[in-house]
Design a protein around this motif. Structure first.
Motif, short mmCIF file in Angstrom:
data_model
loop_
_atom_site.label_atom_id
_atom_site.label_comp_id
_atom_site.label_asym_id
_atom_site.label_seq_id
_atom_site.Cartn_x
_atom_site.Cartn_y
_atom_site.Cartn_z
N ALA A 1 -27.15 -25.75 -17.83
CA ALA A 1 -26.93 -24.82 -18.95
C ALA A 1 -27.12 -23.37 -18.50
N CYS A 2 -28.04 -23.14 -17.57
CA CYS A 2 -28.24 -21.79 -17.03
C CYS A 2 -26.99 -21.33 -16.28
N LEU A 3 -26.40 -22.23 -15.49
CA LEU A 3 -25.18 -21.89 -14.76
C LEU A 3 -24.01 -21.65 -15.72
N GLN A 4 -24.00 -22.39 -16.84
CA GLN A 4 -22.92 -22.21 -17.81
C GLN A 4 -22.86 -20.79 -18.33
N VAL A 5 -24.01 -20.15 -18.49
CA VAL A 5 -24.04 -18.78 -19.00
C VAL A 5 -23.22 -17.86 -18.10
N LEU A 6 -23.30 -18.07 -16.79
CA LEU A 6 -22.54 -17.24 -15.85
C LEU A 6 -21.05 -17.53 -15.91
N ALA A 7 -20.66 -18.66 -16.50
CA ALA A 7 -19.25 -19.03 -16.59
C ALA A 7 -18.63 -18.61 -17.91
N PHE A 8 -19.39 -17.91 -18.77
CA PHE A 8 -18.88 -17.56 -20.09
C PHE A 8 -17.99 -16.33 -20.09
N GLY A 9 -17.59 -15.89 -18.92
CA GLY A 9 -16.74 -14.70 -18.87
C GLY A 9 -17.56 -13.47 -18.62
N GLY A 10 -16.91 -12.45 -18.09
CA GLY A 10 -17.61 -11.22 -17.73
C GLY A 10 -17.79 -10.29 -18.89
N PRO A 11 -18.59 -9.26 -18.69
CA PRO A 11 -18.84 -8.29 -19.76
C PRO A 11 -17.64 -7.44 -20.11
N GLY A 12 -16.57 -7.53 -19.33
CA GLY A 12 -15.37 -6.78 -19.66
C GLY A 12 -14.52 -7.43 -20.74
N THR A 13 -14.93 -8.61 -21.20
CA THR A 13 -14.17 -9.32 -22.24
C THR A 13 -14.12 -8.50 -23.52
N ALA A 14 -12.97 -8.48 -24.16
CA ALA A 14 -12.84 -7.73 -25.42
C ALA A 14 -13.75 -8.33 -26.49
N ASP A 15 -14.17 -7.49 -27.43
CA ASP A 15 -15.12 -7.89 -28.48
C ASP A 15 -14.77 -9.22 -29.12
N ASP A 16 -13.56 -9.32 -29.64
CA ASP A 16 -13.18 -10.51 -30.40
C ASP A 16 -12.93 -11.73 -29.52
N ASP A 17 -12.89 -11.53 -28.19
CA ASP A 17 -12.66 -12.65 -27.28
C ASP A 17 -13.95 -13.25 -26.75
N VAL A 18 -15.08 -12.56 -26.94
CA VAL A 18 -16.34 -13.06 -26.40
C VAL A 18 -16.69 -14.40 -27.00
N GLU A 19 -16.61 -14.49 -28.33
CA GLU A 19 -16.98 -15.74 -29.00
C GLU A 19 -16.00 -16.87 -28.67
N THR A 20 -14.70 -16.55 -28.67
CA THR A 20 -13.70 -17.56 -28.33
C THR A 20 -13.91 -18.09 -26.92
N GLY A 21 -14.18 -17.17 -25.99
CA GLY A 21 -14.42 -17.58 -24.61
C GLY A 21 -15.67 -18.42 -24.47
N TYR A 22 -16.67 -18.12 -25.29
CA TYR A 22 -17.92 -18.89 -25.23
C TYR A 22 -17.67 -20.36 -25.57
N TRP A 23 -17.03 -20.61 -26.71
CA TRP A 23 -16.82 -22.00 -27.13
C TRP A 23 -15.84 -22.71 -26.21
N ALA A 24 -14.80 -22.00 -25.76
CA ALA A 24 -13.82 -22.62 -24.86
C ALA A 24 -14.46 -23.02 -23.54
N THR A 25 -15.32 -22.15 -23.02
CA THR A 25 -15.97 -22.45 -21.75
C THR A 25 -16.95 -23.59 -21.89
#
Length: 295
Positions: A161-185
């Motif tokens: 689960a700790c490694l998964q956090v690093l796979a959630f996308g970088g901080p350059g992700t657009a605001d509205d894409d952060v949550e979508t990327g989180y669940w998809a990842t």
């Protein structure tokens, strides 16, 4: 928590509702001022890459591909060496002594900020030190958030689960894409082997760090960029860890991940709307955020 979400979150206790709302606010605010500054750097870097490609498409493309691959390889090697040792010395926190919210770990942000400044001062040669140090420190910080959230660091699932956090996308992700990327990842990496999970995380983080290090490639002038971006990236992954382990804990307690996800998504949308409205001059929003806990 806003009153209009109380009925939807009725399957949670008042304390759990507060925890979920705080996580939603963190997700909505995941891109702060420094990360927006990082986005500016990212656009400058894209212009730099285009300029290099114009002088020689073959040379520019190979140089850029080689840089990304080298950074990714270094990150992957670091993750392999840190996978079992990032939790060294971190003992489980007894339930009565557990903090109400994960600690902010400011020393980790300070350490990576100093590393970014030092590596930026000397230019690209400093990357050889900064990549493994920053990656290990961020992973260690994520592990501390997991511990404070009641996770058992001795379990393989927690380290994954700790490694998964690093796979959630970088901080350059657009605001509205952060949550979508989180669940998809989460859906995509849940069943990966550790080998594939580390490769996936290294790929995501490697691209992010490649762009960051191009921004700090100029000696001396890159010190400020390196310090600011390292601070921003460390804070971003700390915040994503708080959200991730809060949701994991609530999923275990409620046993209804689907209802929790729907409720959380609505909370994030409301938190973003509240943030946008509050930026308009002379406009007051009807809902206040919960204060962030500092320790």
């Amino acid at each position: 928590m806003p009153d209009n979400l109380a009925d939807q979150a009725s399957f949670l206790t008042p304390h759990e509702q507060e925890q979920l709302w705080r996580a939603a606010v963190i997700m909505a605010d995941s891109r702060g001022v420094l990360l927006r500054l990082a986005g500016v750097f990212g656009r400058r870097i894209e212009a730099l890459r285009a300029s290099v490609a114009q002088t020689g498409e073959r040379l520019g493309g190979a140089a850029w591909t080689g840089l990304i691959q080298r950074v990714q390889d270094t990150v992957e090697d670091t993750l392999w060496s840190s996978y079992r040792y990032a939790t060294f010395g971190l003992e489980a926190v007894p339930h009565l002594a557990r903090p109400k919210a994960p600690r902010n770990n400011p020393l980790h942000r300070l350490a990576t900020t100093a590393s970014g400044a030092a590596s930026g001062f000397v230019g690209l040669p400093g990357v050889l030190f900064d990549i493994p140090f920053t990656t290990t420190t961020i992973l260690r910080s994520i592990a501390e958030v997991a511990r404070d959230s009641g996770e058992d660091l001795a379990e393989e699932d927690t380290r994954r689960a700790c490694l998964q956090v690093l796979a959630f996308g970088g901080p350059g992700t657009a605001d509205d894409d952060v949550e979508t990327g989180y669940w998809a990842t989460r859906l995509g990496v849940n069943h990966l082997t550790v080998n594939l999970l580390i490769s996936n995380a290294a790929s995501q983080l490697g691209i992010t760090l490649s762009e960051k290090f191009l921004a700090q490639a100029v000696p001396v002038a890159g010190a400020l960029a390196g310090a600011a971006l390292n601070y921003a990236f460390t804070e971003y992954y700390q915040n994503m860890a708080r959200v991730h382990f809060c949701l994991r804990a609530l999923e275990r307690r409620t046993g209804d991940p689907a209802a929790l996800q729907n409720c959380f998504q609505d909370m994030v949308r409301l938190a973003r709307e509240r943030r946008r409205v509050s930026r308009r001059p002379g406009t007051e929003a009807p809902v206040k955020y919960l204060p962030r806990t500092t320790r």
